[in-house]
Every structure is written in structure tokens, then in C-alpha cells.
Write an enzyme that holds these catalytic residues in place. Sequence first.
Site, PDB file in Angstrom:
ATOM      1  N   LEU A  51      10.637  -1.656  -4.079  1.00 47.04           N
ATOM      2  CA  LEU A  51       9.314  -1.362  -3.511  1.00 47.04           C
ATOM      3  C   LEU A  51       9.178  -2.021  -2.144  1.00 47.04           C
ATOM      4  CD1 LEU A  51       6.576  -0.003  -4.323  1.00 47.04           C
ATOM      5  CD2 LEU A  51       5.791  -2.289  -4.927  1.00 47.04           C
ATOM      6  N   ASP A  52       9.787  -3.213  -2.015  1.00 49.49           N
ATOM      7  CA  ASP A  52       9.696  -3.990  -0.771  1.00 49.49           C
ATOM      8  C   ASP A  52      10.289  -3.246   0.426  1.00 49.49           C
ATOM      9  OD1 ASP A  52      12.024  -4.654  -2.567  1.00 49.49           O
ATOM     10  OD2 ASP A  52      12.774  -5.487  -0.684  1.00 49.49           O
TER      11      ASP A  52
ATOM     12  N   ARG B 254      30.479   3.627   1.721  1.00 51.99           N
ATOM     13  CA  ARG B 254      29.897   4.779   2.419  1.00 51.99           C
ATOM     14  C   ARG B 254      28.394   4.600   2.607  1.00 51.99           C
ATOM     15  NH1 ARG B 254      31.638   9.711  -1.248  1.00 51.99           N
ATOM     16  NH2 ARG B 254      31.323   8.141  -2.852  1.00 51.99           N
TER      17      ARG B 254
ATOM     18  N   THR C  50      32.615   2.230  -2.252  1.00 53.76           N
ATOM     19  CA  THR C  50      33.355   2.862  -1.157  1.00 53.76           C
ATOM     20  C   THR C  50      32.869   2.430   0.223  1.00 53.76           C
ATOM     21  OG1 THR C  50      31.832   4.726  -1.224  1.00 53.76           O
ATOM     22  CG2 THR C  50      33.845   4.932  -2.531  1.00 53.76           C
TER      23      THR C  50
ATOM     24  N   ASN D 188      33.912   3.625 -10.984  1.00 50.23           N
ATOM     25  CA  ASN D 188      33.166   4.316  -9.917  1.00 50.23           C
ATOM     26  C   ASN D 188      31.801   3.665  -9.725  1.00 50.23           C
ATOM     27  OD1 ASN D 188      32.422   5.210 -12.486  1.00 50.23           O
ATOM     28  ND2 ASN D 188      32.047   7.331 -11.884  1.00 50.23           N
ATOM     29  N   ALA D 189      31.320   2.947 -10.729  1.00 55.16           N
ATOM     30  CA  ALA D 189      30.028   2.266 -10.621  1.00 55.16           C
ATOM     31  C   ALA D 189      30.153   1.064  -9.687  1.00 55.16           C
ATOM     32  CB  ALA D 189      29.579   1.809 -12.007  1.00 55.16           C
ATOM     33  N   GLY D 190      29.050   0.709  -9.077  1.00 48.76           N
ATOM     34  CA  GLY D 190      29.017  -0.508  -8.259  1.00 48.76           C
ATOM     35  C   GLY D 190      27.671  -1.151  -8.471  1.00 48.76           C
ATOM     36  N   HIS D 191      27.648  -2.270  -9.187  1.00 49.93           N
ATOM     37  CA  HIS D 191      26.387  -2.924  -9.522  1.00 49.93           C
ATOM     38  C   HIS D 191      26.360  -4.314  -8.898  1.00 49.93           C
ATOM     39  CE1 HIS D 191      26.349  -0.291 -13.438  1.00 49.93           C
ATOM     40  NE2 HIS D 191      26.295   0.426 -12.346  1.00 49.93           N
TER      41      HIS D 191
ATOM     42  N   GLN E 144      25.932   5.147 -12.994  1.00 50.42           N
ATOM     43  CA  GLN E 144      25.535   6.368 -12.284  1.00 50.42           C
ATOM     44  C   GLN E 144      24.046   6.673 -12.511  1.00 50.42           C
ATOM     45  OE1 GLN E 144      28.897   6.708 -14.131  1.00 50.42           O
ATOM     46  NE2 GLN E 144      29.432   5.720 -12.231  1.00 50.42           N
TER      47      GLN E 144
ATOM     48  N   LYS F 267      20.297  -0.762 -11.178  1.00 44.96           N
ATOM     49  CA  LYS F 267      20.547  -0.985 -12.613  1.00 44.96           C
ATOM     50  C   LYS F 267      21.121  -2.372 -12.869  1.00 44.96           C
ATOM     51  CE  LYS F 267      23.228   2.611 -12.648  1.00 44.96           C
ATOM     52  NZ  LYS F 267      22.960   3.147 -11.319  1.00 44.96           N
TER      53      LYS F 267
ATOM     54  N   ASP G 151      22.734   3.938  -8.086  1.00 40.52           N
ATOM     55  CA  ASP G 151      22.369   2.862  -7.167  1.00 40.52           C
ATOM     56  C   ASP G 151      20.866   2.561  -7.156  1.00 40.52           C
ATOM     57  OD1 ASP G 151      25.065   2.755  -6.416  1.00 40.52           O
ATOM     58  OD2 ASP G 151      24.766   4.285  -4.888  1.00 40.52           O
TER      59      ASP G 151
HETATM   60  P1  GDP Z   1      23.125   0.003  -9.265  1.00 40.29           P
HETATM   61  O1  GDP Z   1      24.385   0.775  -9.010  1.00 40.29           O
HETATM   62  O2  GDP Z   1      22.061   0.854  -9.860  1.00 40.29           O
HETATM   63  O3  GDP Z   1      23.348  -1.272 -10.030  1.00 40.29           O
HETATM   64  O4  GDP Z   1      22.582  -0.404  -7.832  1.00 40.29           O
HETATM   65  P2  GDP Z   1      23.444  -1.064  -6.637  1.00 40.29           P
HETATM   66  O5  GDP Z   1      23.751  -2.463  -6.996  1.00 40.29           O
HETATM   67  O6  GDP Z   1      24.580  -0.169  -6.274  1.00 40.29           O
HETATM   68  O7  GDP Z   1      22.417  -0.932  -5.453  1.00 40.29           O
HETATM   69  C1  GDP Z   1      21.168  -1.552  -5.492  1.00 40.29           C
HETATM   70  C2  GDP Z   1      21.092  -2.587  -4.362  1.00 40.29           C
HETATM   71  O8  GDP Z   1      19.751  -2.954  -4.169  1.00 40.29           O
HETATM   72  C3  GDP Z   1      21.842  -3.870  -4.662  1.00 40.29           C
HETATM   73  O9  GDP Z   1      22.378  -4.374  -3.463  1.00 40.29           O
HETATM   74  C4  GDP Z   1      20.758  -4.802  -5.194  1.00 40.29           C
HETATM   75  O10 GDP Z   1      21.022  -6.175  -4.943  1.00 40.29           O
HETATM   76  C5  GDP Z   1      19.573  -4.342  -4.395  1.00 40.29           C
HETATM   77  N1  GDP Z   1      18.289  -4.434  -5.086  1.00 40.29           N
HETATM   78  C6  GDP Z   1      18.013  -4.288  -6.413  1.00 40.29           C
HETATM   79  N2  GDP Z   1      16.686  -4.370  -6.617  1.00 40.29           N
HETATM   80  C7  GDP Z   1      16.115  -4.566  -5.407  1.00 40.29           C
HETATM   81  C8  GDP Z   1      14.748  -4.701  -4.953  1.00 40.29           C
HETATM   82  O11 GDP Z   1      13.798  -4.635  -5.723  1.00 40.29           O
HETATM   83  N3  GDP Z   1      14.573  -4.870  -3.609  1.00 40.29           N
HETATM   84  C9  GDP Z   1      15.599  -4.907  -2.727  1.00 40.29           C
HETATM   85  N4  GDP Z   1      15.319  -5.074  -1.439  1.00 40.29           N
HETATM   86  N5  GDP Z   1      16.886  -4.794  -3.115  1.00 40.29           N
HETATM   87  C10 GDP Z   1      17.133  -4.604  -4.428  1.00 40.29           C
HETATM   88  P1  IMO Z   2      26.351   3.346  -9.890  1.00 39.95           P
HETATM   89  O1  IMO Z   2      26.629   2.960 -11.320  1.00 39.95           O
HETATM   90  C1  IMO Z   2      26.129   6.470  -6.881  1.00 39.95           C
HETATM   91  C2  IMO Z   2      28.971   9.766  -7.199  1.00 39.95           C
HETATM   92  C3  IMO Z   2      30.042   9.859  -6.122  1.00 39.95           C
HETATM   93  C4  IMO Z   2      30.213  11.376  -6.063  1.00 39.95           C
HETATM   94  C5  IMO Z   2      30.078  11.785  -7.525  1.00 39.95           C
HETATM   95  C6  IMO Z   2      31.402  11.962  -8.258  1.00 39.95           C
HETATM   96  O2  IMO Z   2      26.688   2.302  -8.903  1.00 39.95           O
HETATM   97  O3  IMO Z   2      24.958   3.877  -9.762  1.00 39.95           O
HETATM   98  P2  IMO Z   2      33.201  10.272  -9.223  1.00 39.95           P
HETATM   99  O4  IMO Z   2      34.073   9.273  -8.524  1.00 39.95           O
HETATM  100  O5  IMO Z   2      32.327   9.691 -10.276  1.00 39.95           O
HETATM  101  O6  IMO Z   2      33.970  11.451  -9.723  1.00 39.95           O
HETATM  102  O7  IMO Z   2      32.235  10.836  -8.060  1.00 39.95           O
HETATM  103  O8  IMO Z   2      29.343  10.770  -8.160  1.00 39.95           O
HETATM  104  N1  IMO Z   2      28.903   8.469  -7.906  1.00 39.95           N
HETATM  105  C7  IMO Z   2      27.951   7.559  -7.697  1.00 39.95           C
HETATM  106  N2  IMO Z   2      26.930   7.540  -6.814  1.00 39.95           N
HETATM  107  N3  IMO Z   2      26.271   5.461  -7.752  1.00 39.95           N
HETATM  108  C8  IMO Z   2      27.280   5.475  -8.654  1.00 39.95           C
HETATM  109  O9  IMO Z   2      27.396   4.537  -9.627  1.00 39.95           O
HETATM  110  C9  IMO Z   2      28.208   6.530  -8.635  1.00 39.95           C
HETATM  111  N4  IMO Z   2      29.300   6.838  -9.356  1.00 39.95           N
HETATM  112  C10 IMO Z   2      29.711   8.041  -8.908  1.00 39.95           C
HETATM  113  O10 IMO Z   2      29.577   9.352  -4.895  1.00 39.95           O
HETATM  114  O11 IMO Z   2      29.151  11.959  -5.363  1.00 39.95           O
HETATM  115 MG    MG Z   3      25.721   1.215  -7.489  1.00 44.40          MG
END
Ligand code: GDP
Ligand code: IMO
Ligand code: MG
Length: 430
Positions: A332-333, A303, A301, A38-41, A224, A16, A13
Site C-alpha cells: 500500500l505504501d 527482469r 531473473t 521459478n518462484a522468488g520470495h 506464482q 507472498k 510477486d
Molecule cells: P512473492 O514472490 O509474492 O513472495 O513476492 P516477491 O518477494 O517476489 O516480491 C515482493 C517484494 O515486495 C519483495 O521485495 C518484498 O520484500 C516487498 N514487499 C512485500 N510487502 C511489501 C510492502 O507492503 N511494501 C513494500 N514497499 N514492499 C513490500
Molecule cells: P513468485 O512465486 C512472477 C512467470 C514467468 C513467465 C511464466 C512462465 O515469485 O510469485 P515458468 O518459468 O514458470 O515456466 O514461466 O510465469 N512466473 C512468475 N512471475 N512470479 C513468479 O513466482 C513466477 N513464476 C513464474 O515470468 O511469465
Molecule cells: Mg516473487
Amino acid sequence: MANVVVVGAQWGDEGKGKIVDWLSERADVIARCQGGHNAGHTLVIGEKAFKLSLLPAGIVRGGKISVIGNGVVLDPWHLVSEIEKLRGQGVEITPENLLIAENAPLILPLHGELDRARESQASVAKIGTTGRGIGPAYEDKVGRRAIRVADLADDATLELRVDRALVHHDALRRGLGMEPVDRDALLAALREIAVQVLPYAAPVWKVLNESRRAGKRILFEGAQGALLDIDFGTYPYVTSSNVIAGQAATGTGLGPNSIDFVLGIVKAYTTRVGEGPFPAELNDDDGQRLGERGHEFGTVTGRKRRCGWFDAVLVRQTCATSGVSGIALTKLDVLDGFKTLKICTGYELDGQKLDYLPIAADQQARCTPVYEEMDGWSESTAGARSWNDLPAAAIKYVRRIEELIQCPVALLSTSPERDDTILVTDPFAD
Ligand code: GDP
Ligand code: IMO
Ligand code: MG
């Protein structure tokens, strides 16, 4: 031509999705190489927010090839529903722009059931998984009983594979007090979904090698984060795949010499979802504030993510294990308005000072952070698009991070929005 690997350098998270989307403008092919849904982007493009779990973030851009590599575990039902959802948002997805490795193993409903059953066993400390069957599907892959995408094309092979898997799973389910799998229903479901998945199946290793030879730019999209890596993460509180940059090669079928730049994605503070050690975790007002300002809730999830100060020890370590060439520092913001910021520069364990996270789980849990304090800034950095827009204290914070992790900043992100990004070094530059 340069090929770039994007790897999460903390516990996931890190942002990416946004960075891959931004970089994909410069790429021809975007490939996922490990993990699953399991990823959430999250990507924000103008008024639209796209949430992707399985599909590469590059899919939202027209004219690019998106690839799901063999290192990914693929839930075919989730795939179809994610494709439908994105089509509903106006994204075009066809076998022309989405390729799935024929040798990618499938996640079946029984994997999710097993994942959730294990997590609810009161006698075993839970991992806090996403409950999506990731671990059990990888177990079947290395146990040589997985059903792979190519198996969907031949009914006799499919039956053999299902029977092989069920010998194992039914025994396991009996032990856990679960009903045996309904073999015929599983086969029927697989035959039905096969028709929707097979059009995307391709010899991905070949396509990627040909793309490389044709001078195309390949962007490997990690899911991840390196601290969730099965070998180098906070085991057993990890995911079940290799997450570090080396996985880009084995998870797609390109050689390691095809990687020219490793971009580590690093959040300007630290978060973690699920259980496991987290030395710089904050259970106070500052932690609450980071979570609220950063909207730190899981995409998959829902969470609440645990929050803490920036941990330079961990990022220095993940930059090393992934051979990171430069980082993208995100969010950074979120730190705007903090009077004082802290950075974890080392740990104390049993009266000793450590400059790395030890491997033993009990030692990880007992490490206490050593902090360095820095002045915060009252100005807003949100939406900044050049260094000149940043207050001096923010620049100082970024420079100190570079020094501590021994790696330069290549990109800086200052909001969820695609274009609120500062480019320092172009990872794709030859
Ligand atoms: P990922 O799993 O690594 O792709 O990250 P996620 O999407 O799960 O979580 C990052 C969250 O931060 C998302 O809701 C993005 O829209 C948000 N985000 C990404 N870069 C920035 C940033 O520079 N500033 C802020 N405030 N939010 C950001
Ligand atoms: P992105 O790509 C954050 C964590 C789960 C748990 C552990 C094992 O969005 O960064 P799993 O279901 O993979 O067997 O769970 O890994 N986890 C993540 N935490 N970002 C993710 O993906 C994750 N994918 C799995 O919360 O602790
Ligand atoms: Mg994510």
C-alpha cells in the site's frame, strides 16, 4: 485447528514470502505445494534479507517443519545450493526441519536446456519463462517419464527411468538441433546429488496427515499467482502448474477438507513479469513510478516487472477460483504520494462491457480497461502498524477494493519488513 492456504491472487510477486514468514510464527508446518525454483520470495527481517526460490519461507524460523510437497518440481542441484546459501546466512536446515516428498519429480539439466531452446525459437512467440525447466519437468511428470526423488535411492530404477526419459528427450533434441544427452554423465551427476537429497526424503502425505490429526497448524505456501495457473490463467502465458488454492491438497496429499482459510495475497496495484495480456498495464510516468517505488525487478531473473493500476476484475475472478476467505493487501505504501489513483472495474471489448476476463487469448489481448478514479494521499503509510496510522484516503481505497473484489481484507502490509503488518482477521483463528 485451522490450516491456511496462501495463494497469489495476481500474476505472482504479490509479497507472498513476507506474509508467509509473518504467518509462520503461528504455524507448526509450512508446505510448498506447486511450482519450483521459478518462484522468488524475498523476506526482510531486521537488517537481513532472505531470497528463497524453492525452500518454504518458514525455513528461516526455528522450531518449524518445512515441507516440499509432491506438487513441486525439484531441481536437486538448486536445492543443495539454496540450502548452502541459507546456512551461510545462519539458517539451520537439517532432515529434522526440512522434508521433501518422495514422489516429487526432479528437474534435470535437460529440462532447463529445453525450456531455453524453445524460448529462443524465433518462429514461436515466447512465453517469457524463467528458463529454469519448469514446463518441461511438468510435461515429463504427466508424460509418466519423470525421475522422482524416491528413484534416487535405487540404482537399477534410476537407470531405467533415465533411459525412458532419454528416448523422448533425445528425439526432441534432434528435432531442435541439439546434441543428445550424455547418459553416463547424467547418471553420474544424479548418483552424486542423491546422497545430498535423500536424507530429506519422506512420506510427506503421511507426516502431514499425522500432523493434522495431532492438532498442528499447517500453512500451505503458494508460489506464482492465480493468473499464471495452467487452467485459469492467461494461457498460454502461464506457468505449468495449478496455482489456485485447490492445489494445496493435491500437491501435498492432504484432503480438501483440511483447508480452513484461503488467504489471497494481493498487491495494491498490478505487476507482471514475462509476456502476455495485461489490460491495466501502464506505459507512462505512473507505471514508471510504480516500478521505481515498488522496486519491481524480478527476484529470480532480475527482469523489470511490468506495472499497472489495481485491476479489481482480475482479483474478483481469482478470489472466486481459489475460494479466497480474506486477502492480505500488500505494498500500500508504494501508492503514497500519487495525487490520483485508478482502479480497473471492468473491460470494454468490441463495444461490450465485461465484468470478467474472457478465456480466449485474442479477446484477452483486446480488452481495454474501464477505470474509476480515486483521490490519492500525500501522507506516508510506510511502516504503518494500525488502521489509525492510515490516512482517510488510504482507508477509502482499501474499502473500495474490498467492495469491488467482494472479499474482506484480513491483513495489510505497509513495508517489506516482517512486523510492518496490520492484522484485521487472524486466518489461524478457529
Ligand atoms: P512473492 O514472490 O509474492 O513472495 O513476492 P516477491 O518477494 O517476489 O516480491 C515482493 C517484494 O515486495 C519483495 O521485495 C518484498 O520484500 C516487498 N514487499 C512485500 N510487502 C511489501 C510492502 O507492503 N511494501 C513494500 N514497499 N514492499 C513490500
Ligand atoms: P513468485 O512465486 C512472477 C512467470 C514467468 C513467465 C511464466 C512462465 O515469485 O510469485 P515458468 O518459468 O514458470 O515456466 O514461466 O510465469 N512466473 C512468475 N512471475 N512470479 C513468479 O513466482 C513466477 N513464476 C513464474 O515470468 O511469465
Ligand atoms: Mg516473487
